[in-house]
Design a protein around this motif. Sequence first.
Motif, PDB file in Angstrom:
ATOM      1  N   ASN A 133       0.982  -1.229  -0.055  1.00 54.67           N
ATOM      2  CA  ASN A 133       0.011   0.089   0.023  1.00 54.67           C
ATOM      3  C   ASN A 133       0.958   1.224  -0.001  1.00 54.67           C
ATOM      4  N   VAL A 134       2.044   1.091   0.711  1.00 53.81           N
ATOM      5  CA  VAL A 134       3.059   2.514   0.726  1.00 53.81           C
ATOM      6  C   VAL A 134       3.564   2.564  -1.032  1.00 53.81           C
ATOM      7  N   LEU A 135       3.753   1.446  -1.473  1.00 49.47           N
ATOM      8  CA  LEU A 135       4.490   1.657  -2.990  1.00 49.47           C
ATOM      9  C   LEU A 135       3.252   2.350  -3.763  1.00 49.47           C
ATOM     10  N   LEU A 136       1.779   2.049  -3.590  1.00 49.91           N
ATOM     11  CA  LEU A 136       0.648   2.580  -4.191  1.00 49.91           C
ATOM     12  C   LEU A 136       0.127   3.736  -3.774  1.00 49.91           C
TER      13      LEU A 136
ATOM     14  N   LEU B 226      13.164   6.360  -7.949  1.00 50.38           N
ATOM     15  CA  LEU B 226      12.137   7.565  -8.096  1.00 50.38           C
ATOM     16  C   LEU B 226      10.726   7.517  -7.867  1.00 50.38           C
ATOM     17  N   ALA B 227      10.402   6.008  -8.304  1.00 47.51           N
ATOM     18  CA  ALA B 227       9.052   5.779  -8.167  1.00 47.51           C
ATOM     19  C   ALA B 227       8.690   5.498  -6.682  1.00 47.51           C
ATOM     20  N   VAL B 228       9.518   4.635  -6.099  1.00 52.98           N
ATOM     21  CA  VAL B 228       9.352   4.230  -4.729  1.00 52.98           C
ATOM     22  C   VAL B 228       9.416   5.508  -3.857  1.00 52.98           C
ATOM     23  N   GLN B 229      10.318   6.662  -3.965  1.00 51.71           N
ATOM     24  CA  GLN B 229      10.003   7.857  -3.181  1.00 51.71           C
ATOM     25  C   GLN B 229       8.859   8.529  -3.642  1.00 51.71           C
ATOM     26  N   LYS B 230       8.351   8.597  -4.594  1.00 58.56           N
ATOM     27  CA  LYS B 230       6.942   9.298  -5.025  1.00 58.56           C
ATOM     28  C   LYS B 230       5.789   8.422  -4.839  1.00 58.56           C
ATOM     29  N   GLN B 231       5.953   7.237  -4.375  1.00 56.57           N
ATOM     30  CA  GLN B 231       5.019   6.347  -3.806  1.00 56.57           C
ATOM     31  C   GLN B 231       3.999   6.097  -5.167  1.00 56.57           C
ATOM     32  N   LYS B 232       4.538   5.701  -6.091  1.00 60.77           N
ATOM     33  CA  LYS B 232       3.943   5.633  -7.579  1.00 60.77           C
ATOM     34  C   LYS B 232       4.630   4.546  -8.234  1.00 60.77           C
ATOM     35  N   PRO B 233       3.779   3.527  -8.807  1.00 61.75           N
ATOM     36  CA  PRO B 233       4.348   2.305  -9.243  1.00 61.75           C
ATOM     37  C   PRO B 233       5.351   2.747 -10.871  1.00 61.75           C
ATOM     38  N   PHE B 234       6.618   2.275 -10.945  1.00 62.74           N
ATOM     39  CA  PHE B 234       7.332   2.513 -12.010  1.00 62.74           C
ATOM     40  C   PHE B 234       6.699   2.471 -13.411  1.00 62.74           C
TER      41      PHE B 234
ATOM     42  N   VAL C  85       3.747   2.912 -14.097  1.00 69.09           N
ATOM     43  CA  VAL C  85       3.040   4.055 -14.298  1.00 69.09           C
ATOM     44  C   VAL C  85       3.545   5.184 -14.727  1.00 69.09           C
ATOM     45  N   MET C  86       4.789   5.384 -13.699  1.00 72.79           N
ATOM     46  CA  MET C  86       5.166   6.804 -13.787  1.00 72.79           C
ATOM     47  C   MET C  86       6.465   6.709 -15.289  1.00 72.79           C
ATOM     48  N   ASP C  87       6.872   5.739 -15.665  1.00 74.30           N
ATOM     49  CA  ASP C  87       7.619   5.617 -16.800  1.00 74.30           C
ATOM     50  C   ASP C  87       7.406   4.215 -17.326  1.00 74.30           C
ATOM     51  N   PRO C  88       6.294   4.193 -18.187  1.00 72.48           N
ATOM     52  CA  PRO C  88       5.764   3.103 -18.994  1.00 72.48           C
ATOM     53  C   PRO C  88       6.734   2.639 -20.123  1.00 72.48           C
ATOM     54  N   LYS C  89       7.374   3.351 -20.606  1.00 75.05           N
ATOM     55  CA  LYS C  89       8.242   2.894 -21.831  1.00 75.05           C
ATOM     56  C   LYS C  89       9.751   2.982 -21.192  1.00 75.05           C
ATOM     57  N   GLY C  90      10.063   3.047 -19.697  1.00 76.13           N
ATOM     58  CA  GLY C  90      11.450   2.805 -19.264  1.00 76.13           C
ATOM     59  C   GLY C  90      11.777   1.217 -19.342  1.00 76.13           C
ATOM     60  N   LYS C  91      13.187   1.287 -19.221  1.00 80.73           N
ATOM     61  CA  LYS C  91      13.771  -0.106 -19.239  1.00 80.73           C
ATOM     62  C   LYS C  91      13.076  -1.170 -18.318  1.00 80.73           C
ATOM     63  N   ALA C  92      13.036  -0.558 -17.185  1.00 76.41           N
ATOM     64  CA  ALA C  92      12.309  -1.585 -15.920  1.00 76.41           C
ATOM     65  C   ALA C  92      11.068  -1.941 -16.489  1.00 76.41           C
ATOM     66  N   SER C  93      10.248  -1.232 -16.789  1.00 75.99           N
ATOM     67  CA  SER C  93       8.788  -1.369 -17.164  1.00 75.99           C
ATOM     68  C   SER C  93       8.915  -2.650 -18.390  1.00 75.99           C
ATOM     69  N   ALA C  94       9.636  -2.316 -19.446  1.00 75.82           N
ATOM     70  CA  ALA C  94       9.814  -3.197 -20.363  1.00 75.82           C
ATOM     71  C   ALA C  94       9.863  -4.576 -19.932  1.00 75.82           C
ATOM     72  N   CYS C  95      10.976  -4.643 -19.084  1.00 77.75           N
ATOM     73  CA  CYS C  95      11.232  -6.049 -18.224  1.00 77.75           C
ATOM     74  C   CYS C  95       9.996  -6.630 -17.678  1.00 77.75           C
ATOM     75  N   ILE C  96       9.268  -5.784 -16.982  1.00 81.00           N
ATOM     76  CA  ILE C  96       8.092  -6.365 -16.471  1.00 81.00           C
ATOM     77  C   ILE C  96       6.981  -7.044 -17.582  1.00 81.00           C
ATOM     78  N   THR C  97       6.930  -6.295 -18.552  1.00 77.26           N
ATOM     79  CA  THR C  97       6.221  -6.723 -19.757  1.00 77.26           C
ATOM     80  C   THR C  97       6.474  -8.080 -20.192  1.00 77.26           C
ATOM     81  N   GLN C  98       7.869  -8.134 -20.340  1.00 78.26           N
ATOM     82  CA  GLN C  98       8.191  -9.269 -20.825  1.00 78.26           C
ATOM     83  C   GLN C  98       8.165 -10.631 -20.010  1.00 78.26           C
TER      84      GLN C  98
END
Length: 269
Positions: free
Chosen positions: A46-49, A214-222, A224-237
């Motif tokens: 819930n903190v991450l969200l 940065l997403a953890v600090q802002k309490q927003k999923p990465f 969502v915050m950076d949907p085209k980022g490298k980490a986001s692409a990894c999650i999709t894969q």
Amino acid sequence: MPVVVVANPKGGVGKSTISTNLALAYGRMGKTDILMDADLGLANVNVLLGFIPKYNLYHLIRKQKTMKDILMDTNYGIQIVAGASGFSKLANLSDDERDTFIKELTALSNADIIIIDTSAGVSRNVLSFVAAADEAIIVTTPEPTAITDVYGIIKIIATEVDSLGLSLKLVVNRVKSVTEGKKVAERIINISNQFLNLKVDYLGYVYDDPAVHLAVQKQKPFTVMDPKGKASACITQIVSRLEKVEYREGSGIGSFIKKLFQNRDESEL
């Protein structure tokens, strides 16, 4: 409806962050998706969200609320069951508390997928979740101590859990390159196969992406915050690989509940 359990022997490797973003990725696919924070001591999904739940698993286990009461909608298209914080004595539930929890799980049977973010460690609760899941994902990082810890939990699973038919998968988080992730995975997989006779599959890696911190600090999923980022692409894969898995016959919440009861009964012998 598969049940995916995410585990790690110690905190600090990004297990909850990965669990949360995996759930969001499934939600974007249009699936009815539930993320359960099964940490009964130091819950943080819930903190991450970025919100404070009114009720959580503590209220359910104490029979003050039902699963439907504590199931919460979010702004991200998924529902969550919040864990509890500050109740370390719940790390290993009593038989009565486990029965209450298991019976309430039936309220989640309408979901397309349930992702369970377990507490860090190898408590009886965690091992029971791993043994009962359709897919059990172990998260590690390239750090030598993290690799040693992961081998430790895999060894415990191999010796204390009925691993017949268990689908155990590995995700390497915070990698600098594809090669680094592959090398870490190969090391763990080879040792597990050679010395424990336990098959572990490499599910994928997640880059060490500044957007995650940065997403953890802002309490927003990465994702969502950076949907085209490298980490986001990894999650999709990773999700795409999970979706191609042919789940065992009898998988889903019904099978998960049945196995949890079985594990409890066996522990009493």
